[in-house]
Design a protein around this motif. Structure first.
Motif, PDB file in Angstrom:
ATOM      1  N   ARG A  35       0.833  -1.203   0.000  1.00  0.00           N
ATOM      2  CA  ARG A  35       0.000   0.000   0.000  1.00  0.00           C
ATOM      3  C   ARG A  35       0.867   1.252   0.000  1.00  0.00           C
TER       4      ARG A  35
ATOM      5  N   GLU B  66      -8.379   3.141  -2.987  1.00  0.00           N
ATOM      6  CA  GLU B  66      -8.990   1.974  -3.612  1.00  0.00           C
ATOM      7  C   GLU B  66      -8.784   0.757  -2.706  1.00  0.00           C
ATOM      8  N   ASP B  67      -9.855   0.017  -2.427  1.00  0.00           N
ATOM      9  CA  ASP B  67      -9.820  -1.150  -1.528  1.00  0.00           C
ATOM     10  C   ASP B  67      -9.347  -0.766  -0.126  1.00  0.00           C
ATOM     11  N   CYS B  68      -9.818   0.373   0.357  1.00  0.00           N
ATOM     12  CA  CYS B  68      -9.445   0.806   1.712  1.00  0.00           C
ATOM     13  C   CYS B  68      -9.936  -0.225   2.729  1.00  0.00           C
TER      14      CYS B  68
END
Length: 653
Positions: free
Chosen positions: A25, A121-123
């Motif tokens: 990340r 995005e995709d937290c």
């Protein structure tokens, strides 16, 4: 050449540490997406790192100053700071990167682009739909505290922060008895329970007497350790310590582990319990007595009745002298020895024991009733380890083996009763007759212990290398006799196949060993393998004419048992071929009963003969249960029966 090799080694690629999800990340961060402004400096020189628990307040504002979310009560929050574990907790990317730059007590403002907070995005962190996750936001963070934390459960529902280190390595577990000072506060610091005066809180581990999460945390503590245990809602269970848990999202327990008593459920069913009353010296289990150790103990025996009647005390009834006994000799009740083997020198333990591990299977003194549950308070004064054979010459090794195995003259422990429930080793004197430890156990019916004695010597023999032909012959003869003693033990334990295997080890080394043939023949006969037994007994006669009387008697016994088996088989086969297919199952039931009766008679009729060399006598054990299948169970008897009836070429389809 050495220099070249070293140079080559230095250029070898090192193993790369596997990338975590958080590392992946962080690669998304671009310049300008995360900005930090210091509002109040902190103290100290260290920053939080992976594995640290961080406690912080967080207020989120828009760029024009509108408060969107906050943990602070003045901005509509609950006043409870956030707790996360770096590298473990799910956090937004901006805080994952920003908090490790802060000092304790610091207040900082982080300006984040959407991809650095909940717009990523995709937290991994959920947020309400009304939250402006597409906007650039300010996160005001106050780092209250950070410290190393013990993650007690994977979902981070229970964490532990050590305040003062404890002593030793041991931690309490079920069913240990624990004493601890305990206080509890809510996440916002409100005191809800305090047990820090008078006597420490006492509870038994595993009995749900404290909340589940608290017990999990205490299970990681050492004696005298002081710690803060953070427990979230899912691990807050009702208990006598904290009966009311409604409305609490999280509770912080401050615990000082005063003491715990080691409690062992030795059998695993709650019947034989050992409680350590006083710690011993050394490390468990490395410094506990081994098999064949000479132990010295003081003990007080009590009946588990209302009066706790004392039936024996070595300090009173034995003129203050301790009890001495060798482990593995069956000289004390089984439960007593099992628990002493778990003790350290100087330890005092209280043992509660059921009758089948106390005196129901041991010589019972008159003042102990049948079926009595007893308790022993035992102090292990010390013990002598078994003699180490390492470095002994061949003759010394053989002497040690002979003391255990056979009939060597030597020192004999004189064991007599002195109005106590154990055989007490009072004196050591010289006698000119044999004293085989294994054989005594064999004659007392303690076949497992006897076999263990022989197995121990056989294991030691794996490291013996005779240097001369004469030594080699002595070594081979002794090893063969040990295997035969093991075979006799297996036979008495009903392990016919293992008895045969032990005899085979002798016959592999010495194919003309008459004694091994005889003992294997007896094992075959007990197992119902009559043809193999007959072959062994006949081979005895061919090898040694002096063994003919024993072999002839064994063959007569074999013939008698064989006739009895065939008689029973004929009775079961009678009318079998006149029955309809549906009636065959009834024959199977009748046949099983008859087969059990035959096996019982084989054991009853098999009598052992005297053995040379001070070895255990041969007593055939019960016949081993044949494989499933009604016809197969009667084979080879069935085959002989068909032959007798003239059906030599009969084929079973």
């Amino acid at each position: 050449m050495v220099v070249e090799e070293d140079a080559a080694q230095s250029y070898l690629p090192s193993k790369k540490k596997s990338e975590s999800e958080d590392d992946k990340r962080r690669k998304k961060i671009v310049p300008g997406s995360l900005m930090k402004a210091l509002m109040r400096p902190g103290g100290g020189e260290s920053n939080p790192s992976d594995g640290d628990q961080v406690i912080y307040h967080c207020t989120v504002r828009t760029l024009v100053g509108v408060v969107v979310d906050s943990t602070r009560s003045e901005y509509g929050g609950k006043g409870i700071p956030i707790r996360n574990v770096l590298g473990k907790s799910k956090m937004i990317l901006g805080l994952l990167e920003g908090i490790p730059t802060m000092l304790k007590g610091e207040v900082a403002m982080f300006k984040m682009k959407p991809q650095m907070h909940y717009g990523e995005e995709d937290c991994p962190v959920p947020v309400p739909n009304s939250f402006p996750k597409e906007d650039e936001l300010h996160f005001e963070i106050e780092l209250i505290d950070f410290s190393k934390a013990k993650v007690v459960c994977d979902d981070l529902g229970v964490l532990k922060k050590v305040i003062d280190e404890g002593q030793g390595w041991e931690s309490p577990r079920e069913p240990y008895e624990v004493k601890a000072w305990i206080s509890a506060k809510t996440a916002d610091g409100k005191l809800i329970m305090s047990h820090t005066e008078g006597e420490p809180y006492f509870f038994t581990f595993g009995k749900s007497e404290v909340p589940k999460g608290l017990e999990m945390g205490i299970g990681t503590m050492a004696r005298k350790e002081k710690a803060m245990i953070y427990v979230t809602k899912q691990y807050l269970t009702r208990s006598p310590l904290l009966p009311e848990i409604e409305g609490y999202e999280e509770i912080h327990f401050e615990v000082e582990l005063v003491h715990f008593i080691q409690v062992r459920d030795v059998l695993g069913d709650g019947r034989l319990i050992k409680r350590r009353l006083q710690d011993g010296k050394g490390e468990f289990p490395m410094d506990c007595p081994l098999h064949d150790s000479l132990l010295r103990v003081h003990y007080k025996g009590m009946l588990l009745n209302e009066k706790k009647t004392v039936f024996y005390d070595t300090r009173v009834d034995n003129q203050g002298e301790p009890l001495e006994f060798s482990s593995g000799e069956g000289l004390v009740p089984e439960g007593f020895e099992m628990c002493v083997r778990l003790m350290l020198p100087g330890e005092i333990a209280l043992v509660t024991c059921p009758p089948d591990y106390a005196y129901d299977k041991f010589s019972r003194p008159p003042n102990i009733p049948e079926g009595a549950h007893v308790a022993w308070e035992i102090e292990l004064l010390g013990f002598e380890m078994p003699k180490d054979w390492t470095g002994l010459n061949f003759q010394s090794i053989m002497d040690e083996a002979e003391k255990i195995r056979a009939t060597v003259c030597g020192l004999l422990y004189v064991c007599i009763f002195v109005n106590e429930p154990f055989i007490h080793l009072l004196d050591v004197r010289y006698f000119g007759f044999p004293s085989p430890y294994g054989n005594r156990l064999f004659k007392e019916g303690k076949f497992e212990l006897a076999k263990a004695k022989y197995d121990k010597v056989l294991r030691e023999f794996n490291h013996v290398n005779p240097q001369t032909d004469e030594d080699g012959k002595v070594f081979l003869d002794t090893r063969n006799l040990l295997h035969l003693n093991v075979a006799a033990c297996f036979l008495k334990m009903g392990e016919c196949r293992k008895s045969i295997e032990a005899c085979n080890k002798v016959l592999d080394a010495t194919p003309v060993h008459v004694k091994a043939l005889y003992r294997r023949g007896m094992a075959y006969m007990a197992a119902g393998d009559f043809e193999e037994a007959r072959s062994d007994f006949q081979m005895m006669i061919k090898i040694d004419k002096s063994a003919e009387p024993d072999a002839t008697a064994a063959l007569a016994k074999l013939k008698k048992q064989e006739q009895e088996v065939e008689r029973k088989a004929r009775k079961q086969f009678k009318g079998l071929f006149d029955k309809k297919p549906g009636e065959i199952s009834e024959v199977q039931v009748e046949e099983k009963a008859a087969r059990d009766e035959i096996s019982g008679e084989i054991q009853k009729n098999s009598e052992g003969s005297s053995s040379e060399g001070g070895e255990p006598p041969d007593f055939p054990a019960a016949a081993a249960t044949p494989p499933v299948g009604w016809f197969y169970n009667l084979w080879p008897t069935g085959g002989r029966l068909f032959s007798a009836l003239g059906f030599q070429r009969c084929t079973v389809l």
